[in-house]
Scaffold this active site. Structure first.
Site, PDB file in Angstrom:
ATOM      1  N   LYS A  11       0.815  -1.224   0.000  1.00 53.27           N
ATOM      2  CA  LYS A  11       0.000   0.000   0.000  1.00 53.27           C
ATOM      3  C   LYS A  11       0.851   1.278   0.000  1.00 53.27           C
ATOM      4  O   LYS A  11       2.059   1.228   0.279  1.00 53.27           O
ATOM      5  CB  LYS A  11      -0.932  -0.033   1.214  1.00 53.27           C
ATOM      6  CG  LYS A  11      -1.978  -1.152   1.160  1.00 53.27           C
ATOM      7  CD  LYS A  11      -2.930  -1.069   2.355  1.00 53.27           C
ATOM      8  CE  LYS A  11      -3.989  -2.159   2.301  1.00 53.27           C
ATOM      9  NZ  LYS A  11      -4.948  -2.058   3.440  1.00 53.27           N
ATOM     10  N   TYR A  51     -12.419  -2.221  -3.536  1.00 53.39           N
ATOM     11  CA  TYR A  51     -12.859  -2.368  -2.145  1.00 53.39           C
ATOM     12  C   TYR A  51     -14.381  -2.250  -2.011  1.00 53.39           C
ATOM     13  O   TYR A  51     -14.887  -1.928  -0.935  1.00 53.39           O
ATOM     14  CB  TYR A  51     -12.170  -1.320  -1.263  1.00 53.39           C
ATOM     15  CG  TYR A  51     -10.808  -1.750  -0.743  1.00 53.39           C
ATOM     16  CD1 TYR A  51     -10.675  -2.887   0.060  1.00 53.39           C
ATOM     17  CD2 TYR A  51      -9.659  -1.008  -1.019  1.00 53.39           C
ATOM     18  CE1 TYR A  51      -9.439  -3.269   0.557  1.00 53.39           C
ATOM     19  CE2 TYR A  51      -8.419  -1.389  -0.521  1.00 53.39           C
ATOM     20  CZ  TYR A  51      -8.316  -2.521   0.269  1.00 53.39           C
ATOM     21  OH  TYR A  51      -7.093  -2.894   0.774  1.00 53.39           O
ATOM     22  N   PHE A  59     -15.347   3.787   7.025  1.00 57.71           N
ATOM     23  CA  PHE A  59     -13.986   4.141   6.604  1.00 57.71           C
ATOM     24  C   PHE A  59     -13.784   4.050   5.088  1.00 57.71           C
ATOM     25  O   PHE A  59     -12.683   4.253   4.594  1.00 57.71           O
ATOM     26  CB  PHE A  59     -12.960   3.265   7.325  1.00 57.71           C
ATOM     27  CG  PHE A  59     -13.187   1.773   7.148  1.00 57.71           C
ATOM     28  CD1 PHE A  59     -12.779   1.127   5.994  1.00 57.71           C
ATOM     29  CD2 PHE A  59     -13.804   1.033   8.146  1.00 57.71           C
ATOM     30  CE1 PHE A  59     -12.979  -0.242   5.826  1.00 57.71           C
ATOM     31  CE2 PHE A  59     -14.010  -0.332   7.994  1.00 57.71           C
ATOM     32  CZ  PHE A  59     -13.605  -0.973   6.818  1.00 57.71           C
ATOM     33  N   ARG A  87      -1.775 -14.159   4.838  1.00 58.61           N
ATOM     34  CA  ARG A  87      -2.471 -13.453   5.932  1.00 58.61           C
ATOM     35  C   ARG A  87      -1.643 -13.555   7.222  1.00 58.61           C
ATOM     36  O   ARG A  87      -1.623 -12.617   8.033  1.00 58.61           O
ATOM     37  CB  ARG A  87      -3.869 -14.037   6.162  1.00 58.61           C
ATOM     38  CG  ARG A  87      -4.836 -13.964   4.985  1.00 58.61           C
ATOM     39  CD  ARG A  87      -5.397 -12.609   4.694  1.00 58.61           C
ATOM     40  NE  ARG A  87      -5.951 -11.931   5.838  1.00 58.61           N
ATOM     41  CZ  ARG A  87      -6.643 -10.786   5.752  1.00 58.61           C
ATOM     42  NH1 ARG A  87      -6.874 -10.219   4.577  1.00 58.61           N
ATOM     43  NH2 ARG A  87      -7.097 -10.202   6.825  1.00 58.61           N
ATOM     44  N   THR A  93      -5.245  -6.909  10.946  1.00 55.55           N
ATOM     45  CA  THR A  93      -5.580  -5.631  10.294  1.00 55.55           C
ATOM     46  C   THR A  93      -5.105  -4.446  11.137  1.00 55.55           C
ATOM     47  O   THR A  93      -4.526  -3.487  10.607  1.00 55.55           O
ATOM     48  CB  THR A  93      -7.114  -5.540  10.106  1.00 55.55           C
ATOM     49  OG1 THR A  93      -7.558  -6.721   9.445  1.00 55.55           O
ATOM     50  CG2 THR A  93      -7.494  -4.308   9.303  1.00 55.55           C
ATOM     51  N   ARG A 104       2.642  -6.082   9.353  1.00 55.09           N
ATOM     52  CA  ARG A 104       1.901  -4.965   9.953  1.00 55.09           C
ATOM     53  C   ARG A 104       2.470  -4.580  11.319  1.00 55.09           C
ATOM     54  O   ARG A 104       2.499  -3.398  11.672  1.00 55.09           O
ATOM     55  CB  ARG A 104       0.423  -5.313  10.017  1.00 55.09           C
ATOM     56  CG  ARG A 104      -0.234  -5.143   8.635  1.00 55.09           C
ATOM     57  CD  ARG A 104      -1.580  -5.797   8.547  1.00 55.09           C
ATOM     58  NE  ARG A 104      -2.336  -5.367   7.379  1.00 55.09           N
ATOM     59  CZ  ARG A 104      -3.489  -5.924   7.008  1.00 55.09           C
ATOM     60  NH1 ARG A 104      -3.998  -6.931   7.690  1.00 55.09           N
ATOM     61  NH2 ARG A 104      -4.125  -5.482   5.939  1.00 55.09           N
ATOM     62  N   ASN A 114      -2.060   0.410   6.753  1.00 51.98           N
ATOM     63  CA  ASN A 114      -1.504  -0.817   7.324  1.00 51.98           C
ATOM     64  C   ASN A 114      -0.662  -1.639   6.335  1.00 51.98           C
ATOM     65  O   ASN A 114      -0.548  -2.852   6.461  1.00 51.98           O
ATOM     66  CB  ASN A 114      -2.608  -1.645   7.992  1.00 51.98           C
ATOM     67  CG  ASN A 114      -3.673  -2.091   7.010  1.00 51.98           C
ATOM     68  OD1 ASN A 114      -3.556  -1.837   5.816  1.00 51.98           O
ATOM     69  ND2 ASN A 114      -4.699  -2.764   7.502  1.00 51.98           N
ATOM     70  N   HIS A 117      -2.256  -5.389   1.593  1.00 52.90           N
ATOM     71  CA  HIS A 117      -3.548  -6.062   1.412  1.00 52.90           C
ATOM     72  C   HIS A 117      -3.267  -7.516   1.030  1.00 52.90           C
ATOM     73  O   HIS A 117      -2.306  -7.789   0.310  1.00 52.90           O
ATOM     74  CB  HIS A 117      -4.356  -5.419   0.269  1.00 52.90           C
ATOM     75  CG  HIS A 117      -5.499  -6.288  -0.179  1.00 52.90           C
ATOM     76  ND1 HIS A 117      -6.729  -6.262   0.441  1.00 52.90           N
ATOM     77  CD2 HIS A 117      -5.579  -7.257  -1.138  1.00 52.90           C
ATOM     78  CE1 HIS A 117      -7.518  -7.171  -0.134  1.00 52.90           C
ATOM     79  NE2 HIS A 117      -6.850  -7.786  -1.095  1.00 52.90           N
ATOM     80  N   GLU A 128      -9.837 -10.857  -7.392  1.00 53.18           N
ATOM     81  CA  GLU A 128      -8.869  -9.775  -7.181  1.00 53.18           C
ATOM     82  C   GLU A 128      -7.677  -9.899  -8.126  1.00 53.18           C
ATOM     83  O   GLU A 128      -7.175  -8.894  -8.643  1.00 53.18           O
ATOM     84  CB  GLU A 128      -8.399  -9.775  -5.726  1.00 53.18           C
ATOM     85  CG  GLU A 128      -9.513  -9.359  -4.764  1.00 53.18           C
ATOM     86  CD  GLU A 128      -9.099  -9.332  -3.308  1.00 53.18           C
ATOM     87  OE1 GLU A 128      -9.953  -8.979  -2.477  1.00 53.18           O
ATOM     88  OE2 GLU A 128      -7.940  -9.665  -2.988  1.00 53.18           O
TER      89      GLU A 128
END
Ligand code: DAT
Ligand code: MG
Length: 140
Positions: A11, A51, A59, A87, A93, A104, A114, A117, A128
């Site tokens: 990100k 998203y 948010f 993950r 998150t 993270r 964060n 993704h 995706e």
């Protein structure tokens, strides 16, 4: 265990701080292969489509603004149980809840900014991946 592919995004908070290599090292150390990767600058509308599942969350607007604020690195990771493994490497998150050593925990600035993704299931991973890559770009 099955070989899977998952969609990963580094990100804007992380690309801005030159963390792409450090994050990729964590993926590779965990046995995930980067079989496609490119740097793109999303528009807010493109981030919004990606998203869309969160469109009713408070948010959402902030998330889309953030994802379009600077370039991102989109990538496809392949490996045994790649979705769950990624993950795990990402961490929770909310970085204050992320386990030590995760991306993270080490790099995220906040729950919104964060750093990464990762797809959350085989169905979402397929959608995706197809959003960002053509089949010819996936070099497994
Ligand atoms: P994840 O990215 O771990 O899959 P998610 O799918 O629940 O988490 O949310 C997508 C992104 O939205 C998340 O990475 C950051 C942002 N987000 C989630 N919850 C948030 C919150 N409470 N406040 C601000 N941003 C949030
Ligand atoms: Mg998610």
């Amino acid at each position: 265990m099955a070989t899977e592919r998952t969609l990963s995004i580094i990100k804007p908070d992380a690309t801005r701080r030159n963390l792409t290599g450090k994050i990729n090292a964590k993926f590779e150390e965990a046995g995930l292969r980067i079989i496609a990767q490119k740097r793109i600058h999303l528009s807010k509308a493109q981030a919004g489509v990606f998203y869309a599942v969160h469109k009713d969350r408070p948010f959402y607007d902030e998330l889309c603004e953030f994802m379009a604020s600077e370039p991102v690195v989109v990538q496809v990771l392949e490996g045994e149980d790649a979705i769950a493994k990624n993950r795990e490497v990402m961490g929770a998150t909310n970085p204050s809840e992320a386990a030590a050593g995760t991306v993270r925990a080490e790099f995220a600035l906040s729950i919104g900014e964060n750093s990464v993704h990762g797809s959350d299931a085989p169905e979402t991973a397929a959608v995706e991946i197809a959003y960002y890559f053509s089949g010819l770009e996936l070099v497994g």
